[in-house]
Motif scaffolding. Structure first.
Motif, mmCIF file in Angstrom:
data_model
loop_
_atom_site.group_PDB
_atom_site.id
_atom_site.type_symbol
_atom_site.label_atom_id
_atom_site.label_comp_id
_atom_site.label_asym_id
_atom_site.label_seq_id
_atom_site.Cartn_x
_atom_site.Cartn_y
_atom_site.Cartn_z
ATOM 1 N N GLY A 138 -0.057 -2.216 0.091
ATOM 2 C CA GLY A 138 0.209 -1.250 -0.966
ATOM 3 C C GLY A 138 -0.127 0.171 -0.545
ATOM 4 O O GLY A 138 0.614 1.106 -0.851
ATOM 5 N N ARG A 139 -1.250 0.325 0.181
ATOM 6 C CA ARG A 139 -1.617 1.659 0.651
ATOM 7 C C ARG A 139 -0.614 2.173 1.672
ATOM 8 O O ARG A 139 -0.258 3.375 1.662
ATOM 9 N N ILE A 140 -0.147 1.315 2.563
ATOM 10 C CA ILE A 140 0.824 1.736 3.587
ATOM 11 C C ILE A 140 2.159 2.116 2.955
ATOM 12 O O ILE A 140 2.729 3.183 3.234
ATOM 13 N N VAL A 141 2.667 1.232 2.082
ATOM 14 C CA VAL A 141 3.962 1.499 1.444
ATOM 15 C C VAL A 141 3.886 2.734 0.564
ATOM 16 O O VAL A 141 4.785 3.593 0.587
ATOM 17 N N GLY A 142 2.801 2.844 -0.219
ATOM 18 C CA GLY A 142 2.664 4.010 -1.090
ATOM 19 C C GLY A 142 2.547 5.303 -0.302
ATOM 20 O O GLY A 142 3.151 6.322 -0.663
#
Length: 217
Positions: A138-142
């Motif tokens: 989630g942190r990478i995609v966001g």
């Protein structure tokens, strides 16, 4: 009646805490922590000290860093309730119902809970790893969506899921410790609820509140 008296006499509780710590920590000290009462033999007091800092009305003990395991459980229970179309308050009322005839067995959350089988330590570790992977993704995609693509990131990337504790492993440890207290010391702690068990930064379980202990004859 004796346990009631001890609950409101902190000198008695301090004595029990020291007795339990002296017996439990040599065996379980790598996995649990019990704060010592600051009594007349505590190393922080001067050698010439003859009076304890624990009185009938005041219990002075070592500070225990950590988070009550209840705070780990509640967010997960809220997610479970939302997944089954109900609020946390509704689920909590069901869990606290003592008369099972009053529980709606057709409720999806209740049916799902009744179908749950035994959870192993391995399964708990796999779930924790999956949650960590999901949060990392989630942190990478966001970050990529906002920083590179300049678009609104997906909604799921903005909410991190709490990493669950290994319930089976911690439960087994608590059973072992309280079994030791019962069979080695003859003490029964009647109040080991989720607010009296702490998850400490070093991975140990912190055990507090020995004010409701009964001595087995």
């Amino acid at each position: 009646f004796r346990s009631f008296q001890q609950e409101f006499d902190f000198t008695a509780e301090a004595s029990v805490m020291r007795e339990v710590a002296d017996s439990v920590l040599p065996t379980f000290g790598q996995r649990v922590s019990i704060p010592m009462p600051v009594d007349s033999v505590h190393p922080s007091l001067p050698r010439e000290a003859t009076e304890s800092m624990c009185t009938a009305k005041v219990l002075t003990m070592e500070r225990l860093e950590g988070t009550p395991i209840r705070k780990y459980v509640v967010p997960l229970m809220k997610m479970y309730a939302e997944a089954h179309g109900m609020t946390w308050e509704e689920l909590k009322r069901i869990m606290e119902t003592k008369d099972l005839s009053q529980v709606d067995m057709n409720n999806p959350a209740v049916r799902r809970a009744l179908r749950m089988g035994q959870v192993t330590e391995c399964q708990s570790n796999m779930l924790a790893a999956a949650v960590k992977a999901r949060n990392f993704a989630g942190r990478i995609v966001g970050g990529c969506a906002e920083g590179i693509c300049k678009v609104q990131p997906p909604k799921w990337t903005k909410q991190s899921i709490p990493v669950p504790l290994n319930g089976p492993k911690l439960s087994r440890l608590l059973y072992d410790v309280h079994g030791h207290e019962i069979f080695q010391l003859g003490l029964f702690n009647s109040d080991p609820h989720a607010g009296n068990v702490f998850m400490m930064p070093d991975g140990k379980l912190g055990l507090i509140d020995y004010g409701a202990c009964m001595r087995l004859d």
